[in-house]
Scaffold this active site. Structure first.
Site, PDB file in Angstrom:
ATOM      1  CD  GLU A  85      -3.050   0.893   0.178  1.00 38.82           C
ATOM      2  OE1 GLU A  85      -3.079  -0.172  -0.471  1.00 38.82           O
ATOM      3  OE2 GLU A  85      -3.829   1.834  -0.027  1.00 38.82           O
ATOM      4  CG  ASP A  86       1.597   2.822   3.262  1.00 34.63           C
ATOM      5  OD1 ASP A  86       0.577   3.124   2.609  1.00 34.63           O
ATOM      6  OD2 ASP A  86       1.587   2.611   4.490  1.00 34.63           O
TER       7      ASP A  86
END
Ligand code: MN
Length: 727
Positions: A85-86
């Protein structure tokens, strides 16, 4: 108040690794080290709001999971849980380096993280809980998510006040109940306490303060624990372990503010827990306790014989000490205690060493066991459904564009979705988009999809075909309701036509002059106020013609029995009994009496089949006859064929529909005479819509002959339709 909240020290990967080594369980450290190397590199330079290196968060999450006893794959996934996600690292790389299992866990956690919550109305929260459980097909996904949330709540002081409240509400409404359902008491209580500290800081501080003032009470409870220990040993319960513990702040808060009781009234602020080896020992210990102290009436609960829905087992009793202080005592076995503390995670913590496929089996066994234990328990419904949806996904959860969650049975379509929102939305629907793309109207929705209903003009209304597409009874009844209200005339026409068709198919022809009375009888038997109402009900789908048929047959039988000969224009000339057996060969049976079924009047050339009747020989049906087809499997059905060169004449009845006019009848009978077709009977009546319906029973040699007669008749002026009917 912050002082009261336990602070969370940073755990380095080295510390985490040491904890894992000391856990006594075996871990694949090469995989964990590799996961850490990847995550540390990927998150390099990222900071948390608190200013710490981002990597401290996934390591802390992994450490909580380590305490829950989870396996290597879950710990690796926890270390990697924010990478996809990051950071720039794709899921494929995780799969390549760590295998499909770890990748699936990371993917699951990532997907759960993308769900945002629009409102926290009770129904929404419940749907979210169910959806999250359904989406985390592997329960480890949910455990990672819970520990992720727990660590975020532990470090929430650095968030803005608004974020603190939003996340706390979400935690309180969604994640703490899930932890409860999975039976993980420690995490549930900590999530609640930390959420409470942001949602009601004053209430939280007040309870912390009151508990501080009662610090001496803990000392007192410890003294009682000592007394009990002595008595248990006198009764040969030598291995008993006694804990004294403070109840969670939120559980006291609820009792004070929700149940409106004073702090002093809350008996179980402090509680003793007695852990024993066996169930009989638990009941022995209970006897000892009740002998030592006076039990409060109605405070004894036996969750050993009747476990809670989340499988919690324990004996609970509240007693009054000699000094008049009430306190709660929980008595249970070691296994029950593990289950109470770790719930679904107890499986990993206490059953280490199970590998591979067996591991999955074990996990499913746990869920099955959970289901079994649910059966008799009260309020088991929700959990039962939740857990089941993990194994057999029978419900799907989808979003409106605004983020509301709608739950539907699996197999539901976008039309069901539209009607689940509102009947007005369904009635105006012209199409739907799923995740921004137009889909066919029969698209079956899948958990997690965002669905947008495209609506048209106000008065558009549903299509009748939708009744065959939708799967929810809710949508079906809403569509029917629309037709019922909006299309009364159309319903009557449609219903009448459908019923007439069904009757034709069943070879029921009611004479004109008896028709109205006949239908009134049917309507009355159907408890309808009028024939129109019955037609309308059929038209909008509220009444099935197939269901009506037995009543119609019944009425028809009465009618046929009682009625005088139908009004005819021409007198029947002679009655024809087709002589049978010569024309038909019945497989395996010689010299058998053969008769031709009246329901379908087979003719030479038709594919046929025989049915061995009781005492009346073999009756011959067309193979496509309604009465024959469904029953072919019965041994009484036998193959039958037409003998070659059938000389005999057979009868057939033709139903002729025409526009009524002078001389129509004469034209038809003279044509039949021209063709030298024997006419056994012919009748005609005028139908309600002003047409002529004729029924002619004629002599025919075979299907070819019949077809030529029909095609000649079709050429007669004003003849609209001819079909083979019944006698
Ligand atoms: Mn995270």
């Amino acid at each position: 108040m912050d002082a009261a909240k336990p602070q969370t020290p940073i755990i380095t990967y080295e510390q985490f690794r040491k904890m894992a080594e000391e856990s006594g369980r075996s871990y694949n450290f090469a995989m964990l080290d590799d996961a850490y190397a990847l995550a540390e590199g990927a998150h390099a330079g990222q900071k948390r709001r608190s200013g710490e290196e981002y990597i401290t968060h996934p390591v802390a999450v992994a450490a909580i999971l380590l305490d829950l006893g989870l396996d290597t794959e879950a710990l690796a996934a926890a270390i990697l849980h924010d990478v996809v996600e990051d950071t720039e690292i794709p899921l494929e790389e995780i799969e390549r380096r760590f295998g499909a299992e770890v990748a699936a866990l990371v993917d699951g956690v990532t997907k759960l993280g993308r769900i945002t919550f629009s409102s926290m109305e009770e129904e929404q929260a419940e749907n979210l809980r169910k959806m999250l459980l359904a989406m985390s097909k592997d329960v480890r996904v949910m455990l990672i998510k819970l520990c992720d949330r727990l660590h975020n709540m532990r470090t929430a002081d650095s968030w803005s006040p608004q974020t603190q409240r939003d996340k706390s509400l979400e935690t309180m409404e969604v994640y703490a109940p899930i932890a409860h359902r999975l039976g993980i008491a420690n995490i549930k209580e900590e999530l609640e306490d930390r959420s409470l500290s942001y949602l009601d800081p004053i209430g939280y501080a007040e309870i912390v303060d009151l508990m501080g003032q009662k610090a001496d009470a803990l000392e007192y409870v410890n003294k009682i624990a000592g007394d009990i220990d002595v008595r248990l040993k006198e009764n040969e319960l030598n291995d008993a372990v006694i804990h004294s513990r403070v109840k969670s702040i939120y559980s006291i808060y609820r009792k004070m503010f929700v149940q409106n009781r004073s702090f002093e009234e809350i008996y179980d602020t402090y509680a003793l827990r007695i852990i024993l080896d066996t169930i009989p020992e638990c009941y022995t210990a209970l006897g000892v306790i009740h002998d030592m102290y006076h039990p409060l009436p109605n405070r004894f609960k036996d969750y050993i014989s009747t476990p809670k829905p989340n499988m919690y087992q324990s004996l609970h009793t509240t007693v009054i000490s000699h000094e008049g202080v009430a306190f709660e005592i929980q008595i249970r076995t070691k296994e029950m205690d593990q289950l109470a503390e770790y719930g679904v995670a107890a499986h990993w913590k206490y059953k280490a060493g199970v590998q591979g496929q067996d591991k999955l089996e074990e996990r499913l066994a746990w869920v099955r066991q959970l289901l079994e234990s649910q059966r008799d328990a009260e309020d088991s419904g929700d959990l039962l459904r939740d857990i089941k949806s993990e194994l057999i996904p029978e419900e799907v959860y989808v979003f409106t564009p605004k983020g509301d969650v709608i739950d539907l049975p699996s197999g539901a379509t976008v039309i069901d979705f539209a009607y689940a929102i509102h009947s007005a939305v369904g009635n105006r629907m012209v199409g739907a988009k799923v995740n921004g793309r137009i889909v066919p109207i029969d698209h079956k929705v899948v958990t997690g999809e965002v669905i947008e209903v495209i609506t048209g003009p106000q008065n558009k209304g549903p299509s009748r075909d939708w009744l065959n597409i939708v799967t929810t009874s809710q949508a079906k009844s809403k569509i029917r309701n629309w037709f019922k209200k909006e299309r009364k005339e159309e319903n009557i026409t449609e219903g009448k036509a459908a019923l007439e068709k069904e009757m034709r198919r069943a070879h029921i022809s009611v004479p004109e002059d008896k028709y109205d009375e006949f239908m009134e009888n049917i309507a009355r038997r159907q408890r309808m106020n009028s024939v129109e109402e019955m037609y309308a009900a059929i038209g909008y789908g509220g009444l099935q013609t197939a269901r009506l048929l037995p009543k119609i047959r019944d009425e028809y039988a009465k009618l046929v029995k009682s009625s005088d000969p139908v009004e005819t224009f021409d007198i029947p000339i002679k009655t024809h009994h087709p002589k049978a057996s010569e024309g038909v060969i019945v497989e395996g049976i010689d010299n058998v009496l053969v008769k031709f079924a009246k329901c379908c009047n087979p003719l030479p050339g038709d594919p046929i089949v025989g049915f061995i009747t009781r005492g009346y020989g073999v009756s011959i049906h067309k193979t496509d006859c309604r009465n024959a087809a469904p029953a072919f499997s019965s041994p009484r059905w036998v193959n039958a064929y037409w003998a070659e060169n059938v000389k005999e004449s057979f009868t057939s009845t033709l139903e002729i529909t025409a526009l009524d006019r002078d001389r129509l009848f004469a034209d038809i009978s003279s044509l039949l005479a021209d063709m030298r077709v024997p006419v056994y009977s012919i009748s005609a009546r005028r139908t309600a819509d002003g047409r002529a319906a004729m029924s002619a029973t004629i002599g025919i040699q075979n299907t070819e002959h019949l077809n030529s007669v029909i095609s000649r008749l079709r050429r007669v002026k004003d003849v609209m339709d001819i079909s083979r009917g019944t006698v």
